[in-house]
Design an enzyme around this catalytic site. Sequence first.
Site, PDB file in Angstrom:
ATOM      1  N   SER A 105       0.831  -1.209   0.000  1.00 34.54           N
ATOM      2  CA  SER A 105       0.000   0.000   0.000  1.00 34.54           C
ATOM      3  C   SER A 105       0.859   1.251   0.000  1.00 34.54           C
ATOM      4  O   SER A 105       2.016   1.229   0.401  1.00 34.54           O
ATOM      5  CB  SER A 105      -0.894   0.030   1.240  1.00 34.54           C
ATOM      6  OG  SER A 105      -1.671  -1.117   1.302  1.00 34.54           O
TER       7      SER A 105
HETATM    8  N1  SAH Z   1       1.000  -5.436   4.550  1.00 37.55           N
HETATM    9  C1  SAH Z   1       1.523  -5.857   3.281  1.00 37.55           C
HETATM   10  C2  SAH Z   1       0.526  -5.620   2.190  1.00 37.55           C
HETATM   11  C3  SAH Z   1       0.316  -6.843   1.381  1.00 37.55           C
HETATM   12  S1  SAH Z   1      -1.003  -6.819   0.235  1.00 37.55           S
HETATM   13  C4  SAH Z   1       2.878  -5.225   3.001  1.00 37.55           C
HETATM   14  O1  SAH Z   1       3.347  -4.396   3.781  1.00 37.55           O
HETATM   15  O2  SAH Z   1       3.477  -5.583   1.994  1.00 37.55           O
HETATM   16  C5  SAH Z   1      -2.166  -7.861   1.041  1.00 37.55           C
HETATM   17  C6  SAH Z   1      -1.747  -9.275   1.256  1.00 37.55           C
HETATM   18  O3  SAH Z   1      -2.847  -9.965   1.850  1.00 37.55           O
HETATM   19  C7  SAH Z   1      -1.414 -10.063  -0.002  1.00 37.55           C
HETATM   20  O4  SAH Z   1      -0.103 -10.523   0.091  1.00 37.55           O
HETATM   21  C8  SAH Z   1      -2.410 -11.215   0.003  1.00 37.55           C
HETATM   22  O5  SAH Z   1      -1.877 -12.437  -0.460  1.00 37.55           O
HETATM   23  C9  SAH Z   1      -2.753 -11.306   1.483  1.00 37.55           C
HETATM   24  N2  SAH Z   1      -4.004 -11.998   1.803  1.00 37.55           N
HETATM   25  C10 SAH Z   1      -5.205 -11.939   1.174  1.00 37.55           C
HETATM   26  N3  SAH Z   1      -6.096 -12.744   1.797  1.00 37.55           N
HETATM   27  C11 SAH Z   1      -5.442 -13.321   2.844  1.00 37.55           C
HETATM   28  C12 SAH Z   1      -5.802 -14.259   3.849  1.00 37.55           C
HETATM   29  N4  SAH Z   1      -7.032 -14.804   3.931  1.00 37.55           N
HETATM   30  N5  SAH Z   1      -4.867 -14.624   4.757  1.00 37.55           N
HETATM   31  C13 SAH Z   1      -3.613 -14.120   4.707  1.00 37.55           C
HETATM   32  N6  SAH Z   1      -3.199 -13.243   3.771  1.00 37.55           N
HETATM   33  C14 SAH Z   1      -4.103 -12.845   2.849  1.00 37.55           C
END
Ligand code: SAH
Length: 261
Positions: A105
């Site tokens: 993000s």
């Molecule tokens: N906080 C992260 C943002 C990652 S984007 C950073 O700093 O990079 C959101 C992430 O959520 C993605 O990697 C996606 O695979 C994950 N995601 C989506 N659904 C999920 C679930 N049910 N359990 C765990 N991760 C999930």
Amino acid sequence: MTLHKPADARVRPGFPARLDLPRSAVARPTVKAPLHADRAGFGLGMDSSAVRHNMVAKLAQQGITDPMVLQAMRDIERHRFVDTALVNQAYEDTSLPIGLGQTISKPGVVSRMLELLHQGHSGRMGRVLEIGTGCGYQAALMSLMCSEVYSIERLRGLHDKARDNLRHLRLANVHLLFGDGMLGYARGAPYAGIIAAAGGETVPQAWVDQLAVGGRLVAPVSTGASSPARQALVVIDKTAQGIQKTVMEAVHFVPLKSGVA
Ligand code: SAH
């Protein structure tokens, strides 16, 4: 559920004891320390610390006031969490691809969510759960603001990438988990805070259940409205009297999905 033990518990030989001071924990000596040796992009007389200070000044102008959030954004080197080709954009207020169709993000949104999560705490808050580790950037920020960070990722490739990205920081209070975050992580509960980096149709009941009384959950949730405002940031406070839900501004996050891959 295929949750494993915190991955870095297995691969953390001889790390120094927990680092309590954010500045010494993270920021390398950045004064006149151009980073072109290990990552391209900061070679033109610009060191990444100066660029990060610039980013933080802009976040403050946008209304972020929590000193712990601003300090964490200053200390954690975002360029280390993105691919080499994107390093030049690492301190712009933009989301960036991190592989497997996912994104990190933009700093404005990350700092806003962390400020909401941390509201009411002057120092470090207690144990927190992050759903969606992604590249590990937000987990690193939270490690400076919370006593313990449990972070779950459902994509094995990103779980492994986050572990690689975080290794050099040696953050003893970050526990990376591979599994379906829809179920939360009951073994770490109750949490002072829960934060989701992916947006679902609703907030899973497991998250609310795993929140401590006095704890707060911050998550993007589908509003059901049509494009472009399909998701809004939702804050859920768990009090002795019950659940209090506040719907904040529109946001755009990758979808929350169930199962692992
Ligand atoms: N906080 C992260 C943002 C990652 S984007 C950073 O700093 O990079 C959101 C992430 O959520 C993605 O990697 C996606 O695979 C994950 N995601 C989506 N659904 C999920 C679930 N049910 N359990 C765990 N991760 C999930």
